[in-house]
Design a protein around this motif. Structure first.
Motif, PDB file in Angstrom:
ATOM      1  N   ASP A 259       0.854  -1.193   0.000  1.00  0.00           N
ATOM      2  CA  ASP A 259       0.000   0.000   0.000  1.00  0.00           C
ATOM      3  C   ASP A 259       0.889   1.242   0.000  1.00  0.00           C
ATOM      4  O   ASP A 259       1.689   1.444   0.918  1.00  0.00           O
ATOM      5  CB  ASP A 259      -0.906  -0.026   1.238  1.00  0.00           C
ATOM      6  CG  ASP A 259      -1.948   1.077   1.238  1.00  0.00           C
ATOM      7  OD1 ASP A 259      -1.560   2.255   1.106  1.00  0.00           O
ATOM      8  OD2 ASP A 259      -3.143   0.769   1.377  1.00  0.00           O
ATOM      9  N   ASN A 261       0.128   4.341   0.524  1.00  0.00           N
ATOM     10  CA  ASN A 261      -0.155   5.247   1.643  1.00  0.00           C
ATOM     11  C   ASN A 261       0.548   4.781   2.914  1.00  0.00           C
ATOM     12  O   ASN A 261       1.095   5.593   3.673  1.00  0.00           O
ATOM     13  CB  ASN A 261      -1.663   5.348   1.879  1.00  0.00           C
ATOM     14  CG  ASN A 261      -2.386   6.040   0.739  1.00  0.00           C
ATOM     15  OD1 ASN A 261      -1.844   6.948   0.112  1.00  0.00           O
ATOM     16  ND2 ASN A 261      -3.609   5.609   0.453  1.00  0.00           N
ATOM     17  N   ASN A 264       4.342   5.513   2.434  1.00  0.00           N
ATOM     18  CA  ASN A 264       4.694   6.932   2.550  1.00  0.00           C
ATOM     19  C   ASN A 264       4.599   7.425   3.986  1.00  0.00           C
ATOM     20  O   ASN A 264       5.381   8.282   4.418  1.00  0.00           O
ATOM     21  CB  ASN A 264       3.793   7.770   1.643  1.00  0.00           C
ATOM     22  CG  ASN A 264       4.061   7.519   0.170  1.00  0.00           C
ATOM     23  OD1 ASN A 264       5.172   7.151  -0.212  1.00  0.00           O
ATOM     24  ND2 ASN A 264       3.046   7.697  -0.661  1.00  0.00           N
ATOM     25  N   THR A 265       3.647   6.888   4.747  1.00  0.00           N
ATOM     26  CA  THR A 265       3.489   7.300   6.143  1.00  0.00           C
ATOM     27  C   THR A 265       4.607   6.755   7.024  1.00  0.00           C
ATOM     28  O   THR A 265       5.229   7.494   7.799  1.00  0.00           O
ATOM     29  CB  THR A 265       2.126   6.824   6.686  1.00  0.00           C
ATOM     30  OG1 THR A 265       1.078   7.389   5.897  1.00  0.00           O
ATOM     31  CG2 THR A 265       1.950   7.242   8.141  1.00  0.00           C
ATOM     32  N   THR A 389     -11.735   4.046  -2.007  1.00  0.00           N
ATOM     33  CA  THR A 389     -10.478   3.353  -2.309  1.00  0.00           C
ATOM     34  C   THR A 389     -10.742   2.344  -3.414  1.00  0.00           C
ATOM     35  O   THR A 389     -11.472   1.376  -3.202  1.00  0.00           O
ATOM     36  CB  THR A 389      -9.932   2.625  -1.065  1.00  0.00           C
ATOM     37  OG1 THR A 389      -9.756   3.569  -0.005  1.00  0.00           O
ATOM     38  CG2 THR A 389      -8.600   1.961  -1.380  1.00  0.00           C
ATOM     39  N   THR A 411      -4.182   5.477  -8.250  1.00  0.00           N
ATOM     40  CA  THR A 411      -3.424   4.367  -7.678  1.00  0.00           C
ATOM     41  C   THR A 411      -2.276   4.052  -8.640  1.00  0.00           C
ATOM     42  O   THR A 411      -2.226   4.595  -9.752  1.00  0.00           O
ATOM     43  CB  THR A 411      -4.299   3.106  -7.504  1.00  0.00           C
ATOM     44  OG1 THR A 411      -4.553   2.535  -8.796  1.00  0.00           O
ATOM     45  CG2 THR A 411      -5.616   3.428  -6.815  1.00  0.00           C
TER      46      THR A 411
END
Length: 481
Positions: A259, A261, A264-265, A389, A411
């Protein structure tokens, strides 16, 4: 060296994100020639068929429920109606997905067939005085694996059976609340348990203790699996993240996520080694122009008002394009969707003479399995996925079949205005769909871009990314010794 994948599948619903994760990891690692073994803690009586239809039949597996139920059988051996005893004068009525059995003009049983091929028995519902009394689950290795006992349509007791028909585990309920789990065998000197997780933890721990310390274990993120990590301290662990956890598990140095996201987090907030590898690999299919203009709409995560807004636009397009068909996959009851379609149709047109013809071009499907989605997508012209999503499996299927996509969020599998469109407002659905319906050049450009993007995420390239990760971990382990 064997690579074990510690899965986390819901007990009675295998096809979830965690299922997709372990199955796709299995497919990619098998493509690189690795020996793969799935550690399965869920009850999956059709596991052999499930692995086969997902191109993972070459993988080995260990099942916690097989251990509890003392099952040594490995080969599929489907049962048929003739393998069961039926009352004299039983009458059998064959429908598409089930067989109705009546005795003395009363409904006695319904035998349900397996999806997607509807060729084998899945389970049998038995009735007494027109009320559900028992549900018999059939294992694809040729025996009755589980029996649910009902009273007033509530489960009162569940028996998990050995292949010889003995009760290996019995679960009792009161008002749909689990009361007690009793096992025929002792597990750490216990035969009674208050919850299934505790029992599965004990059974799985005993299996993990026998794994070679040379093996790698890929752990799927879950609270249950986190409790098992301390028992893997001698192994090379790769932990697969679906979401951003409150705290990363201890004793794990290598994390992987599919994923962007999550990546990146966490990449900015942890010193742990984190790798991103896309989950779904594309497969090469010969490009063929769709013969019929069919929209596949995954109708999830939308309010009633949002669904109606989309339907109004699609119904208007159906009146403008007489060759347009809309397939709607929805987890909601089919009657709710069909009633909404009828209501919208009456809003869009007051012409009763052709109303049924337009309604017939809207096909409502329940939640589909992966293979069923692939089947319908092969003849589709356009993918419409308007949830917050997008479903990445459907997006990859669209890439495989060279189908433009319309979604609400970018995406890795969609480049805006190349292989599809990203819309911010649901009122723009009609314009986005029309862009591809009315102009074949736009559609062909999107299919060409699908080919280009598909090449980035093909099985070989993602498999090589996995191989690089494994080689790095192996070299680090070797240097440490």
């Amino acid at each position: 060296m064997t690579i074990h994948i510690l899965t986390h599948w819901p007990i009675d619903d295998a096809e979830t994100l965690s299922f997709d994760t372990s199955i796709n990891e299995t497919q990619l690692l098998l493509s690189q020639g690795h020996d793969i073994s799935l550690i399965i803690q869920a009850y999956v009586p059709k596991l052999r068929a499930l692995l086969h239809e997902n191109d993972s039949a070459r993988a080995h597996y260990w099942s916690a429920f097989d251990t509890i139920q003392q099952i040594k059988l490995t080969q599929p051996q489907p049962l048929s109606l003739s393998d069961f005893s039926w009352p004299p004068y039983a009458q059998f009525t064959y429908l598409r997905d089930r067989i109705l059995i009546d005795v003395n003009d009363e409904h006695y049983a319904t035998a349900w067939l397996t999806s997607p091929n509807l060729s084998e028995l899945d389970y049998i519902d038995l009735f007494v005085n027109q009320e559900l009394n028992q549900q018999i689950m059939i294992d694809d290795r040729g025996f009755i694996s589980r029996i649910n006992h009902y009273n007033s349509y509530q489960v009162k007791r569940t028996d998990f059976l050995t292949p010889s028909g003995q009760i290996a585990m019995q679960i009792t309920y009161d008002n749909n609340q689990l009361q007690d789990i009793h096992t025929a065998q002792e597990w750490e000197n216990q035969q009674h348990f208050s919850d299934l997780d505790t029992l599965l933890n004990i059974v799985t721990r005993q299996y993990l203790a026998h794994l070679s310390s040379e093996d790698t274990v890929i752990v799927t993120q879950s609270n249950h699996n986190d409790q098992l990590i301390p028992y893997l301290s001698q192994h090379n662990i790769i932990y697969t993240l679906h979401t951003v956890p409150d705290q990363l598990p201890d004793n794990v140095q290598q994390f992987i996520t599919h994923d962007t996201n999550v990546y990146n987090t966490l990449d900015k907030s942890t010193n742990k080694r984190l790798t991103y590898i896309p989950l779904y690999a594309t497969q090469f299919h010969l490009s063929q122009q769709a013969k019929f203009k069919t929209i596949y709409w995954l109708n999830e995560d939308l309010s009633f008002e949002e669904q109606e807004l989309v339907l109004v636009q699609l119904m208007a397009l159906a009146y403008q394009h007489l060759d347009l068909t809309v397939i709607i996959e929805s987890p909601l009851p089919a009657k709710m969707i069909t009633d909404m379609i009828l209501h919208v149709n009456q809003q869009v047109s007051d012409d009763d003479s052709q109303r049924q013809d337009y309604l017939n071009r809207f096909l409502v499907l329940p939640k589909q399995r992966r293979t069923q989605r692939q089947h319908f997508m092969r003849s589709a012209y356009l993918l419409l996925d308007l949830g917050q999503t997008p479903n990445e499996f459907l997006q990859v299927t669209a890439l495989d079949d060279h189908i433009p996509q319309i979604v609400r969020q970018t995406t890795p599998y969609l480049s805006p205005d190349k292989n599809g469109k990203v819309i911010d407002n649901l009122q723009d659905v009609s314009a986005a769909v029309t862009f591809y319906l009315d102009n074949m050049d736009n559609w062909q450009f999107a299919t060409a871009q699908s080919d280009r993007i598909s090449d980035i995420y093909n099985t070989t390239k993602l498999g090589q990314q996995w191989q690089t990760l494994l080689n790095t971990r192996h070299n680090e382990e070797h240097d440490a010794k």
